[in-house]
Design a protein around this motif. Structure first.
Motif: not given
Length: 321
Positions: A6-9, A31-32, A50-52, A66-68
């Motif tokens: 799942y991609f946030y930001e 999601t943005w 995520t981003r930051t 895991a987190i990327l």
């Protein structure tokens, strides 16, 4: 958990690019929004990206595999590991945006040197008073943090005829003239912050730093906002030490983003200082967007998918924290 990842930001162009690299059999969500804006009570996938600006919930630590982070910095990942006890793999993208961020830094310091915000405002009256700028040749550029991005900044400055000095605890690049932080502060006409953030260098650009600088120095931060507290920057501008200020990153950035996107009120002194600073015609602020070029977004998307697929196959990331 219904997704493989799942991609946030993920803003619109980034989502499109990520989808173009993902295999058809991967079930990915997008999601943005940040994690906190999305309001998810539980992780939507075992692997999240995520981003930051996302705040990782402490109770997700036992449910995530895991987190990327789609970022060159990873201080936020280390903080989560330290505060939550998360023991799974963490990953980042160290190489995708070096040139993009360096070119943004150039654009920002050149716009300040040529008084571009005031030029644009005065065009409506076709007025030239008070907008005489300066040229780059012969001016001293101090790059604090000469890693992948800082090296690009230094190279651009040198190519434009500037005298370039670098400040770094690790002096990796033979083409860079390294000096101490104190020496660079005293000599610089333009300062670019390109340092990675660590517990030791938070608030690096503090009041004592600015007291060493020339009057009228231009300061550009394209690294981490925590290096340069806004309250301190405001004081340095009021004292005439900083003559031009450009920020693409911000101290208390999550609170600032919430204020600007949703009008969320708070009593944060840093956010209040930033809101005052953004009204000045000697200040340029951009929304943590230095990485955002067509070329860089493509590299980021490709490398993110490579990271994910490599982890899925081997249990390890290519670029791990």
């Amino acid at each position: 958990m219904g997704h493989d990842i799942y991609f946030y930001e993920a803003f619109e162009e980034e989502e499109q690019s990520l989808r173009s690299f993902l295999p058809a059999d991967i079930n990915a969500g997008f999601t943005w929004k940040t994690i906190q804006e999305a309001g998810h009570d539980a992780p939507p996938a075992e692997i999240i990206s995520t981003r930051t600006q996302s705040i990782y919930p402490p109770d997700w630590a036992s449910r995530l595999r895991a987190i990327l982070s789609r970022s060159t910095g990873y201080d936020h990942l280390l903080r989560y590991r330290r505060e939550s006890g998360f023991s799974g793999p963490l990953a980042y993208l160290p190489l995708y945006c070096n040139r993009a961020v360096a070119e943004q830094a150039l654009m920002l310091w050149l716009m300040l040197l040529r008084r571009m915000p005031r030029q644009m405002e005065q065009f409506a009256r076709f007025e030239r008073d008070g907008i005489t700028g300066g040229e780059l040749g012969g001016r001293t550029l101090a790059v604090y943090g000469v890693g992948n991005i800082g090296r690009e900044v230094a190279g651009i400055g040198a190519a434009l005829g500037m005298r370039v000095v670098g400040v770094d605890i690790v002096q990796r690049h033979k083409e860079v003239s390294y000096v101490t932080g104190e020496e660079a502060a005293a000599e610089a006409d333009i300062i670019v912050a390109a340092m990675n953030l660590t517990p030791e260098n938070s608030d690096y650009f503090d009041e004592s730093f600015w007291r060493r600088c020339k009057k009228g120095v231009i300061f550009v931060n394209i690294s981490r906002g925590e290096l340069s507290p806004a309250v301190v920057l405001e004081k340095a501008m009021e004292a005439g030490i900083i003559g031009g200020l450009a920020l693409d990153v911000f101290n208390h950035e999550k609170a600032l983003a919430a204020r600007l996107r949703g009008g969320e009120k708070n009593d944060d002194d840093e956010v209040a200082a930033l809101m005052r600073l953004k009204e000045k015609d000697t200040v340029i602020m951009t929304p943590h967007n230095a990485f955002n070029t067509v070329e860089s977004v493509r590299r980021k998307s490709q490398q993110s998918v490579e990271q994910f697929l490599h982890f899925r196959e081997t249990g390890r990331f290519i670029w791990a924290v």
